[in-house]
Design a protein around this motif. Structure first.
Motif, PDB file in Angstrom:
ATOM      1  N   MET A  23       0.771  -1.078   0.085  1.00  0.00           N
ATOM      2  CA  MET A  23      -0.045   0.118  -0.002  1.00  0.00           C
ATOM      3  C   MET A  23       0.944   1.269  -0.179  1.00  0.00           C
ATOM      4  N   SER A  24       0.554   2.179  -0.708  1.00  0.00           N
ATOM      5  CA  SER A  24       1.324   3.481  -0.965  1.00  0.00           C
ATOM      6  C   SER A  24       0.284   4.571  -0.232  1.00  0.00           C
ATOM      7  N   TYR A  25       1.042   5.623   0.726  1.00  0.00           N
ATOM      8  CA  TYR A  25       0.455   6.662   1.350  1.00  0.00           C
ATOM      9  C   TYR A  25       1.001   7.993   0.583  1.00  0.00           C
ATOM     10  N   GLU A  81      -1.182  11.966   3.831  1.00  0.00           N
ATOM     11  CA  GLU A  81      -1.964  11.012   4.529  1.00  0.00           C
ATOM     12  C   GLU A  81      -0.892  10.264   5.465  1.00  0.00           C
TER      13      GLU A  81
END
Length: 85
Positions: free
Chosen positions: A1-3, A7
């Protein structure tokens, strides 16, 4: 998952510790993996210690069979403490 950079403030730090190292401590939430692959660690006293470390939430993740083995396994190692003397 990337932020995205904006965020990053939604992330919360988490820490991992063994049940042995957690003795005498309490935590808001505890997640305990219980798998048959870790047969040597499936002992009632360790399960009890792990379960009692969580103040608000204890989550057990794994196999029902492994939990059943741990609950039934009261053998553990015999202690030679000489406390009786």
């Amino acid at each position: 998952m990337s932020y995205l950079f904006g965020e990053l403030d939604t992330l919360v730090l988490a820490y991992a510790a063994t049940i042995h190292k957690s003795q005498g401590s309490e935590y808001p939430a505890v997640v305990i993996p219980v798998l048959t692959q870790h047969y040597a660690m499936l002992q009632r006293n360790l399960r009890y210690t792990g379960n009692t470390r969580g103040k608000r939430l204890v989550v057990i993740v794994g196999q029902r069979k492994a939990v059943a083995i741990a609950v039934k396994n009261v053998s553990g190692r015999r202690r030679w403490s000489k406390l009786d003397e």
